[in-house]
Design a protein around this motif. Structure first.
Motif, PDB file in Angstrom:
ATOM      1  N   MET A   9       0.936  -1.132  -0.077  1.00 48.31           N
ATOM      2  CA  MET A   9       0.150  -0.092   0.058  1.00 48.31           C
ATOM      3  C   MET A   9       0.897   1.159   0.070  1.00 48.31           C
ATOM      4  O   MET A   9       1.962   1.220   0.575  1.00 48.31           O
ATOM      5  N   LEU A  11       0.069   5.198   0.976  1.00 49.06           N
ATOM      6  CA  LEU A  11      -0.751   6.046   1.309  1.00 49.06           C
ATOM      7  C   LEU A  11      -0.267   7.300   0.906  1.00 49.06           C
ATOM      8  O   LEU A  11       1.018   7.610   0.780  1.00 49.06           O
ATOM      9  N   GLU A  44      -6.311  -1.610  -6.147  1.00 47.33           N
ATOM     10  CA  GLU A  44      -7.398  -0.865  -5.534  1.00 47.33           C
ATOM     11  C   GLU A  44      -7.128   0.718  -5.557  1.00 47.33           C
ATOM     12  O   GLU A  44      -5.838   1.095  -4.952  1.00 47.33           O
ATOM     13  N   VAL A  45      -7.808   1.650  -5.991  1.00 45.76           N
ATOM     14  CA  VAL A  45      -7.756   3.150  -5.728  1.00 45.76           C
ATOM     15  C   VAL A  45      -8.717   3.378  -4.511  1.00 45.76           C
ATOM     16  O   VAL A  45      -9.842   3.214  -4.761  1.00 45.76           O
ATOM     17  N   LEU A  46      -8.151   3.775  -3.282  1.00 46.91           N
ATOM     18  CA  LEU A  46      -8.652   4.061  -2.254  1.00 46.91           C
ATOM     19  C   LEU A  46      -8.759   5.522  -1.687  1.00 46.91           C
ATOM     20  O   LEU A  46      -7.786   6.296  -1.917  1.00 46.91           O
ATOM     21  N   LEU A  47      -9.667   5.850  -1.184  1.00 48.20           N
ATOM     22  CA  LEU A  47      -9.836   7.338  -0.406  1.00 48.20           C
ATOM     23  C   LEU A  47      -9.611   6.876   1.140  1.00 48.20           C
ATOM     24  O   LEU A  47     -10.173   6.136   1.737  1.00 48.20           O
ATOM     25  N   GLN A  48      -8.710   7.628   1.692  1.00 48.17           N
ATOM     26  CA  GLN A  48      -8.278   7.813   3.029  1.00 48.17           C
ATOM     27  C   GLN A  48      -9.315   8.517   3.757  1.00 48.17           C
ATOM     28  O   GLN A  48      -9.241   9.856   3.508  1.00 48.17           O
ATOM     29  N   SER A  58      -4.973   5.942  -1.245  1.00 52.01           N
ATOM     30  CA  SER A  58      -4.251   4.900  -1.140  1.00 52.01           C
ATOM     31  C   SER A  58      -4.223   4.149  -2.512  1.00 52.01           C
ATOM     32  O   SER A  58      -5.288   3.853  -2.833  1.00 52.01           O
ATOM     33  N   GLN A  94       3.471   7.428   2.409  1.00 52.50           N
ATOM     34  CA  GLN A  94       3.919   6.157   3.266  1.00 52.50           C
ATOM     35  C   GLN A  94       3.697   5.038   2.578  1.00 52.50           C
ATOM     36  O   GLN A  94       2.656   4.771   2.395  1.00 52.50           O
TER      37      GLN A  94
ATOM     38  N   ASP B  97      -8.351   4.544   7.463  1.00 51.77           N
ATOM     39  CA  ASP B  97     -10.027   4.295   7.041  1.00 51.77           C
ATOM     40  C   ASP B  97      -9.924   4.520   5.533  1.00 51.77           C
ATOM     41  O   ASP B  97      -9.782   5.509   4.946  1.00 51.77           O
ATOM     42  N   LEU B  98     -10.431   3.356   4.851  1.00 50.18           N
ATOM     43  CA  LEU B  98     -10.338   3.425   3.597  1.00 50.18           C
ATOM     44  C   LEU B  98     -11.700   3.162   2.673  1.00 50.18           C
ATOM     45  O   LEU B  98     -12.464   2.226   3.262  1.00 50.18           O
ATOM     46  N   MET B  99     -12.071   3.825   1.658  1.00 51.65           N
ATOM     47  CA  MET B  99     -13.245   3.519   0.884  1.00 51.65           C
ATOM     48  C   MET B  99     -12.631   3.473  -0.453  1.00 51.65           C
ATOM     49  O   MET B  99     -11.755   4.025  -0.855  1.00 51.65           O
ATOM     50  N   SER B 101     -12.749   4.448  -4.124  1.00 50.84           N
ATOM     51  CA  SER B 101     -12.741   6.002  -4.718  1.00 50.84           C
ATOM     52  C   SER B 101     -13.866   6.110  -5.807  1.00 50.84           C
ATOM     53  O   SER B 101     -14.719   5.124  -6.240  1.00 50.84           O
TER      54      SER B 101
END
Lengths: 101, 101
Positions: A9, A11, A44-48, A58, A94, B97-99, B101
């Motif tokens: 990952m 971030l 995965e494209v993720l929102l923190q 992330s 990170q 915490d991840l969601m 996107s």
């Protein structure tokens, strides 16, 4: 994850404003370029969203083993993305690498 | 993850030595207690192996939505684990915490 697999990952926070076209383009291009590298799985494209963590996004991906992870790091598409996009558009980041316990 | 789901991660380092019986007991008890809370899905105990990240372990879990996450935070088994084990055995931690996107 299977035994020996590694979840990598990153971030990060972008120099671009949240919700901007530039931010969306970075996320879209990152997903397209990095997930296309053959050793990359479960990209995965993720929102923190935690206020207790000072990053906005992330990328998360999995490698079958350390050799696959090494191949990703050495892959020209990854190295070009880092040089042309990551190093110019990411404000801070990170890295986290996880394995099954 | 499905739309609206939240992946909650806690990166942490224990006061116990790596590989000790006390560390193993913390990880085992944490998994048993927290994964048994009904709103918790995909609970994972992970080792953090990047030298660029200053934490040794991570718990990772998923909630269907914010209401499920709130129910976890309010659940007496979670609150007791935090009070009796987390606050006494964890040296430092970082929540993420991840969601999608």
């Amino acid at each position: 994850m299977t035994n020996g697999a590694i979840r990598h990952m990153a971030l990060f926070t972008l120099k671009h404003n949240s919700g901007s076209a530039e931010a969306a383009a970075f996320l879209k291009d990152g997903e397209e370029i990095l997930s296309f590298i053959p050793v990359v799985a479960n990209f995965e494209v993720l929102l923190q969203i935690s206020v207790k963590c000072d990053f906005d996004y992330s990328f998360s991906m999995e490698f079958e083993n350390q050799e696959a992870y090494d191949a990703y790091n050495a892959h020209p598409d990854h190295q070009r993305f880092v040089r042309e996009r990551w190093e110019t558009e990411v404000l801070r980041f990170q890295e986290i690498d996880l394995m099954e316990s």
